[in-house]
Design a protein around this motif. Sequence first.
Motif, PDB file in Angstrom:
ATOM      1  N   ALA A  60       4.817   0.392  79.513  1.00  0.00           N
ATOM      2  CA  ALA A  60       5.626  -0.914  80.049  1.00  0.00           C
ATOM      3  C   ALA A  60       5.676  -0.551  81.568  1.00  0.00           C
ATOM      4  O   ALA A  60       5.496  -1.819  82.118  1.00  0.00           O
ATOM      5  CB  ALA A  60       7.046  -0.403  79.593  1.00  0.00           C
ATOM      6  N   ASP A  94       1.461  -0.111  83.036  1.00  0.00           N
ATOM      7  CA  ASP A  94       0.412  -1.156  82.248  1.00  0.00           C
ATOM      8  C   ASP A  94       1.064  -2.500  82.868  1.00  0.00           C
ATOM      9  O   ASP A  94       0.547  -3.446  83.761  1.00  0.00           O
ATOM     10  CB  ASP A  94       0.388  -1.155  81.195  1.00  0.00           C
ATOM     11  N   ALA A  95       2.154  -2.840  81.898  1.00  0.00           N
ATOM     12  CA  ALA A  95       2.753  -4.233  81.924  1.00  0.00           C
ATOM     13  C   ALA A  95       3.556  -4.483  83.391  1.00  0.00           C
ATOM     14  O   ALA A  95       3.115  -5.500  84.046  1.00  0.00           O
ATOM     15  CB  ALA A  95       3.953  -4.447  80.954  1.00  0.00           C
ATOM     16  N   ALA A 143       0.136 -10.214  81.853  1.00  0.00           N
ATOM     17  CA  ALA A 143       0.349  -8.799  81.288  1.00  0.00           C
ATOM     18  C   ALA A 143       0.833  -9.066  79.979  1.00  0.00           C
ATOM     19  O   ALA A 143       1.770  -9.667  79.476  1.00  0.00           O
ATOM     20  CB  ALA A 143       1.491  -8.032  81.980  1.00  0.00           C
ATOM     21  N   VAL A 144       0.162  -8.367  79.193  1.00  0.00           N
ATOM     22  CA  VAL A 144       0.495  -8.088  77.553  1.00  0.00           C
ATOM     23  C   VAL A 144       1.013  -6.508  77.370  1.00  0.00           C
ATOM     24  O   VAL A 144       0.120  -5.672  77.535  1.00  0.00           O
ATOM     25  CB  VAL A 144      -0.576  -8.591  76.571  1.00  0.00           C
ATOM     26  N   TRP A 145       2.077  -6.328  76.807  1.00  0.00           N
ATOM     27  CA  TRP A 145       2.687  -5.182  76.541  1.00  0.00           C
ATOM     28  C   TRP A 145       2.334  -4.797  75.055  1.00  0.00           C
ATOM     29  O   TRP A 145       2.577  -5.600  74.038  1.00  0.00           O
ATOM     30  CB  TRP A 145       3.990  -4.883  76.731  1.00  0.00           C
ATOM     31  N   TRP A 199      11.875  -3.282  75.078  1.00  0.00           N
ATOM     32  CA  TRP A 199      11.131  -3.286  76.523  1.00  0.00           C
ATOM     33  C   TRP A 199      12.308  -2.340  77.440  1.00  0.00           C
ATOM     34  O   TRP A 199      13.384  -2.635  77.610  1.00  0.00           O
ATOM     35  CB  TRP A 199      11.453  -4.593  77.090  1.00  0.00           C
ATOM     36  N   PRO A 206       6.691  -8.763  80.165  1.00  0.00           N
ATOM     37  CA  PRO A 206       5.397  -9.203  80.095  1.00  0.00           C
ATOM     38  C   PRO A 206       5.255 -10.627  79.558  1.00  0.00           C
ATOM     39  O   PRO A 206       6.353 -11.166  79.164  1.00  0.00           O
ATOM     40  CB  PRO A 206       4.859  -8.040  79.234  1.00  0.00           C
ATOM     41  N   THR A 244       4.428  -9.677  74.236  1.00  0.00           N
ATOM     42  CA  THR A 244       4.377  -8.202  73.911  1.00  0.00           C
ATOM     43  C   THR A 244       4.011  -8.193  72.089  1.00  0.00           C
ATOM     44  O   THR A 244       4.013  -9.113  71.267  1.00  0.00           O
ATOM     45  CB  THR A 244       5.962  -7.620  73.506  1.00  0.00           C
TER      46      THR A 244
END
Length: 234
Positions: A185, A188-189, A199-201, A209, A216, A219
């Motif tokens: 999370a 990356d995100a 952004a995709v988590w 989250w 993001p 998800t």
Amino acid sequence: MLDSRHIRAVTLDLDDTLWPVWPAIARAEAVLLEWLATHAPRTAAMLGTTEAVRAIRLQVERERPDLRHDLSGLRRESIRQALGHAGEDTALAEPAFDLFFAHRQKVDLYDDALPALEFLSARWPVIALSNGNANVHTIGLGRYFQASLNVGSTGFAKPDVRMFHAAAQAAGVAPEQVLHVGDDAHLDAMGALGAGMHAVWLNRKGVDWPAQGPAPHATVDSLHSLCRLLEQGS
């Protein structure tokens, strides 16, 4: 919301996104200890406990802050220092690390990894973006990636925006045209959002989250779900 019509490239995390990382590392460490038991038995005995491994790792991090994000450098130097502490030949650090590194590349892909790579790479340039030291070419996935960036090649680590921007540059597009996908999370995100990317988590475990700040764009619970989402939005 995620609108795939604005996406011109995809950046993809590796460890715990395409495969679970800790089983691979555990197997590589077991092979390393077996090799050391033959070639440097006192070092093998020293590294036989989690506490000893952690102590040497922390010592290296204190002495070599330049290696803080360089996992290969940290591992190699930790082996070298362990050999030195045990009074054995520190030159053995190089073949010992090479053995560890080769086995660290022997990963077990998640079931959704290959179908997702096929789907993504058929539509966009895909850039591997990892804080780890996996090698997509050694693993056998190089054909899916236009480039592969990590700490060693960029000098930066996620969530540093410069690493994300380097990936956008490698893809030949602007950051706002890039979708980043990863399991962490924060790294990356949140990192991708801070760099101006989509952004995709990837939340395989279904946890809440955990980060403060903006969520993001989407998800997903699997890479299958990611592909369905992108197909719907095209």
